[in-house]
Each structure stands twice: as C-alpha cells, then as structure tokens.
Design an enzyme around this catalytic site. Structure first.
Site, mmCIF file in Angstrom:
data_model
loop_
_atom_site.group_PDB
_atom_site.id
_atom_site.type_symbol
_atom_site.label_atom_id
_atom_site.label_comp_id
_atom_site.label_asym_id
_atom_site.label_seq_id
_atom_site.Cartn_x
_atom_site.Cartn_y
_atom_site.Cartn_z
ATOM 1 N N VAL A 9 0.858 -1.175 0.000
ATOM 2 C CA VAL A 9 0.000 0.000 0.000
ATOM 3 C C VAL A 9 0.896 1.227 0.000
ATOM 4 C CG1 VAL A 9 -1.958 -1.102 1.152
ATOM 5 C CG2 VAL A 9 -0.188 0.005 2.525
ATOM 6 N N SER A 10 0.416 2.291 -0.641
ATOM 7 C CA SER A 10 1.245 3.494 -0.754
ATOM 8 C C SER A 10 0.616 4.709 -0.088
ATOM 9 C CB SER A 10 1.508 3.817 -2.232
ATOM 10 O OG SER A 10 0.283 3.978 -2.929
ATOM 11 N N THR A 11 -0.663 4.622 0.303
ATOM 12 C CA THR A 11 -1.332 5.761 0.918
ATOM 13 C C THR A 11 -1.974 5.334 2.226
ATOM 14 O OG1 THR A 11 -3.505 5.388 -0.102
ATOM 15 C CG2 THR A 11 -1.884 6.625 -1.394
ATOM 16 N N GLN A 14 -5.364 3.410 1.814
ATOM 17 C CA GLN A 14 -5.315 1.994 1.492
ATOM 18 C C GLN A 14 -4.895 1.212 2.740
ATOM 19 O OE1 GLN A 14 -2.390 2.320 -1.624
ATOM 20 N NE2 GLN A 14 -3.936 2.147 -3.216
#
Length: 210
Positions: A9-11, A14
């Site tokens: 996940v990058s954010t 998420q």
C-alpha cells in the site's frame, strides 16, 4: 511448496488488512505474508522494497505467490514484465485475487506460455496506464483546488482509492457492472460514473485528497 501473500500500500487510505481479508475471502491460505506499507509502486521497484527483496530470496520452483493485482508488484510496464519473467523462469505460480487469474511458471506448453506472457504484457501495460492517468488526474485536481481555494469541491466520493483501482481493473478485464457492484460493494450508478468518466472520478479523489 509455500504460498506467499505479497501486499503493498502506498497511501494512508489503502489498508493492508483489506488486501489480506479480500484474499482470504477468495479462498487463499498463506504460509507467509510479506507487506510493504507506505511504498510507492511507481517510484520504487519491487527489488528495492524491503519485503520485495525478501520475496526474491524466498520464492522457489513450485511456490505460489498471491497478489491482489499485478500492480502490487509495480506500476511500470518494464518493471512488472521483468519481475514476472523472473518468477516464471523460476517456476513460480502467480495468482491474483481480482479475477482469480493464474500465471503458471511451471508450464512447458508453448501455446499456454504464449497466452500467459501476452496476458502479463497486457496487465503490465494497464497498470502503467492507470498509474499515469492517476498522476495526471491528481495534478489536475490539485491545480484546480489551488486556483479556486474557495471552490465547492463537489460531493465527496463514495469510494476509496483502493476501490477505485479495483473497479478500473475489473472494467479493464471486461467484467459487467453488476458483477463489479457485487464484488466491491459499490453501487452500479457509481460504477457507471467511473466507467463513463474515469478522469473525473479520479480527479474527485484528488480534490478530496483521497
């Protein structure tokens, strides 16, 4: 032979938990779970991520790698195809939660390999195109917000960025709106709006910093 779930996940919106829950709901069970949290798939190659490096060390012939979608491995065509070629060379089986696709690195049938490799190329290209469209829409949304700080942002999207990506991926694979609604819990009307104007749907997320 091990089954490994890889999640990225990058954010902050998420969640890794969602990716694991979604995989388990699809019937997958794992021997190992590797997670890269807060890592961009656009700017950071799989081999450069902490758990991504472990993945290369762990996978052996006959092992199964489970990912929500191939864009968890990367968001760049060259990167995804290179990673998948390496996994196929090793004899690894890669399975996706969305669509339940299987890429069998142990297959020796030339026709099956040709179809497999063509699908990998298509999905890698789709992942890069989606990432580029998302970046442009985010830039447009940010520019719009800066230009009109007092502007009405419109209704807050009823979907998260992860759900948006899920819908776009499923539409790209030809799933019906009804099937996507059932799988994601998003209303058909919302899915129609995303399908008919993906750029605006993405921009709405950007305006609300989602």
């Amino acid at each position: 032979m091990a089954t490994i779930l890889y999640a990225r996940v990058s954010t902050t919106e998420q969640t890794v938990a969602h990716q694991r829950t979604q995989a388990e709901a699809a019937g997958f069970r794992f021997d190992h779970v590797l997670i890269d949290d807060g890592v961009s798939g656009v700017s950071t190659r799989l081999v450069e991520r902490p758990e991504g490096r472990r993945l290369f060390d762990m996978l052996r012939s006959g092992d199964t790698l489970v990912v929500r979608w191939l864009n968890r491995l990367g968001r760049n065509y060259e990167d995804i195809t290179a990673v998948m070629r390496e996994f196929m060379r090793r004899g690894v089986i890669v399975r996706t939660v969305i669509q339940g696709l299987t890429f069998d690195g142990a297959s020796k049938d030339p026709m099956a390999c040709a179809v497999r490799d063509a699908m990998i190329g298509f999905m890698a290209a789709s992942a890069q195109a989606e990432a580029e469209a998302s970046k442009e829409a985010q830039k447009a949304g940010i520019a719009h917000a800066k230009a009109r700080e007092d502007a009405y942002l419109g209704r807050k999207p009823s979907y998260s960025r992860e759900q948006f990506e899920d819908v776009v991926n499923r539409l790209g694979m030809g799933e019906t709106v009804q099937a996507i609604a059932k799988a994601t819990g998003i209303t058909r009307q919302t899915i129609y709006r995303i399908r008919d104007n993906q750029a605006e749907a993405e921009a709405a997320l950007a305006r609300w910093a989602a």
